[in-house]
Motif scaffolding. Structure first.
Motif: not given
Length: 541
Positions: A149-151, A488-496, A192-200
């Motif tokens: 779902n995160a990807v 693990r979630l952080a690595m997925v976001e960064l790699l994506s 900042h906008g991207f990470t706020n949106d994706i984390v939310s």
């Protein structure tokens, strides 16, 4: 009248002398205790009343580096209490022992006042309360369904981000159909906008519309979302940022200072008002989701987000023999959600900015990275799968090497609760330690050419972690029981993000000779990163 003046003068002199005497006694007692402290270690001599706070005001990270260079791998400093500063992996490993220590600090009245102490995991020092919350984070963030779902969310959000870049780029050109546009922008704002949106989305299932809010400030065309929704989300994000600022103030100042020092008092009142707004907003999100779950039919599949998992955790106990399992209280749900926002937005944003900076500063690294990305993402350049991410070994090496050189969290904290031996000294219960992650990541006795950006040290088989020294020599996500549950979630976001952004765009620094604009407090923050973005024309179809 003259006699009264003389008496008044005597009283004034007496009060002055009394004040001088009290100050003198305090200073004498302060230094007597300091010079007769047990296990005296080298370190900067503290000042009465403020300790070594004045050393930290300019650049805490640089101060820790100076302590390491001047005093060695173990020293001490005084803040609101005595801290032992450590820069050796074997010292870290002892404090990471899962069977002994998990506490970061003793009771903090300020953190309790602002509503974080004892809830969630980041500021929770009650083991019995912390343990189930930590287990929930771990179980949630390793679930494959959650990762998928995160990807998917990252892919969808990236498409919107890319559309905004194209829109702004074409607005800056005379020909709106020209694909050879260039956009100069501050990367930190977009991230900042991207990470706020994706984390939310991942945490609550709802968006903050932060990317749209920033796009609206730059573009003559507005996003497709209603202004009211965008403004509400923007206010929510600003409230979280303000809450983080409040955490720093309330955790580092005493009650007297917050209540009676005029400027700080006003700030404290403002931060508490913001706390009330933020908590009310989160409580409404929780209640709204609870109502939605109640109305769901049995055949409808549950949404994959952390809030839904928190609400439904331990509520279906028909097949369970564990009578101790209970639904998670709303205050704990709120604490866990806040932890996820606080730990998943700024850290990811800043680390990706650092990654971008080092990639752009090292063309040979950039070329090698692009070769790997282009080789793996061959079918659809606008989508990356979880399986694709597992193959991006060099990209992962870049993340590790960047984190080594510029750790987002420069120091960690541990509090021992029983007598323990470290560095040949026996330390009593209640001793506070600071783990100098920044110093150990560039320790010359551990890392060859520590100041050189070289991702190959994490990529080549002959330079694996085993040959780089102790396993605690690299602490990207902390260690021990307090290791970041969302790593693990952080690595997925960064790699994506790395794969999608650099697959589709040329990214260059506007000023290649300009150093990173960093500010270090509790975390190391990138203040600004000016980049020039343009489409990779060799990939256009």
């Amino acid at each position: 009248m003259a006699i009264q003046n003389i008496i008044s003068l005597i009283y004034t002199v007496d009060y002055y002398l009394l004040f001088i005497a009290i100050i003198t006694i305090y200073i004498f007692n302060f230094y007597y205790k300091y010079f007769n402290r047990p296990n005296a270690l080298p370190g900067p001599i503290p000042l009465p009343f403020i300790g070594n706070f004045h050393n930290l005001l300019y650049d805490p990270k640089k101060f820790y580096e100076q302590c390491q260079n001047k005093y060695g791998d173990i020293s001490e400093l005084s803040l609101d209490r005595r801290f032992i500063l450590l820069t050796r992996p074997e010292y870290f490993e002892k404090l990471f022992d899962r069977k002994l220590f998990f506490m970061r600090q003793s009771y903090n009245q300020g953190l309790e006042e602002i509503g974080m102490f004892g809830h969630g995991i980041a500021f929770n020092e009650n083991y019995e309360n912390w343990k189930p919350n930590s287990k929930f984070f771990m179980d949630t963030f390793v679930a494959q369904k959650f990762m998928d779902n995160a990807v998917n969310c990252t892919n969808n959000l990236y498409k919107e981000l890319s559309d905004y870049w194209q829109s702004l780029g074409k607005q800056n050109t005379s020909n709106n159909n020209n694909d050879n546009w260039t956009l100069e922008t501050d990367f930190t704002k977009w991230l900042h906008g991207f990470t706020n949106d994706i984390v939310s989305i991942i945490i609550t299932g709802e968006r903050t519309y932060s990317i749209a809010a920033y796009y609206n400030t730059l573009s003559c065309k507005k996003s497709e979302y209603p202004d009211a929704i965008v403004e509400d989300g923007d206010r929510f994000v600003k409230s979280i940022v303000k809450y983080i600022q409040g955490l720093m103030l309330f955790s580092s100042t005493g009650s007297f200072v917050r209540q009676y020092i005029p400027i700080i008092k006003n700030k404290s009142v403002d931060y508490l008002k913001n706390r009330d707004y933020l908590f009310e907003k989160l409580d409404k999100i929780i209640q709204k989701r609870k109502e939605e779950i109640k109305k769901m039919t049995i055949d409808k599949e549950m949404r994959t987000d952390m809030l839904t998992s928190l609400i439904t955790a331990n509520t279906n106990l028909k097949d369970s023999n564990d009578e101790e399992l209970k639904p998670i209280a709303d205050i704990e749900i709120r604490g866990n959600i806040l932890d996820a926002f606080l730990g998943g937005t700024d850290t990811t944003t800043n680390l990706f900015c650092f990654i971008t900076y080092f990639i752009c500063k090292n063309p040979h690294v950039k070329q090698k990275m692009l070769s790997e990305i282009d080789c793996i993402l061959t079918s659809d350049k606008s989508y990356v799968s979880y399986n694709d991410l597992q193959k991006l070994r060099y990209c992962e090496a870049i993340i590790k090497e960047t984190s080594r050189l510029v750790p987002v969290i420069p120091v960690g904290h541990r509090l021992i609760t029983e007598e323990y031996e470290i560095a040949g000294y026996k330390w009593p219960p209640g001793t506070h330690f600071m783990l100098n992650f920044s110093g150990i990541h560039t320790h010359p006795k551990i890392w060859p050419d520590p100041e050189v950006f070289n991702p190959d040290r994490f990529y080549n088989d002959d330079l694996d972690d085993k040959k780089l020294g102790d396993k605690s020599a690299l602490c990207i996500f902390g260690g021990g029981r307090r290791i970041c549950p969302g790593r693990r979630l952080a690595m997925v976001e960064l790699l994506s993000l790395m794969a999608l952004v650099f697959k589709n765009y040329y990214v260059e620094l506007v000023n290649k000779n300009e150093p990173l604009k960093l500010v270090t407090l509790m975390t190391t923050t990138c203040q600004e990163l000016k980049v020039r973005i343009s489409p990779r024309t060799d990939l256009l179809i």
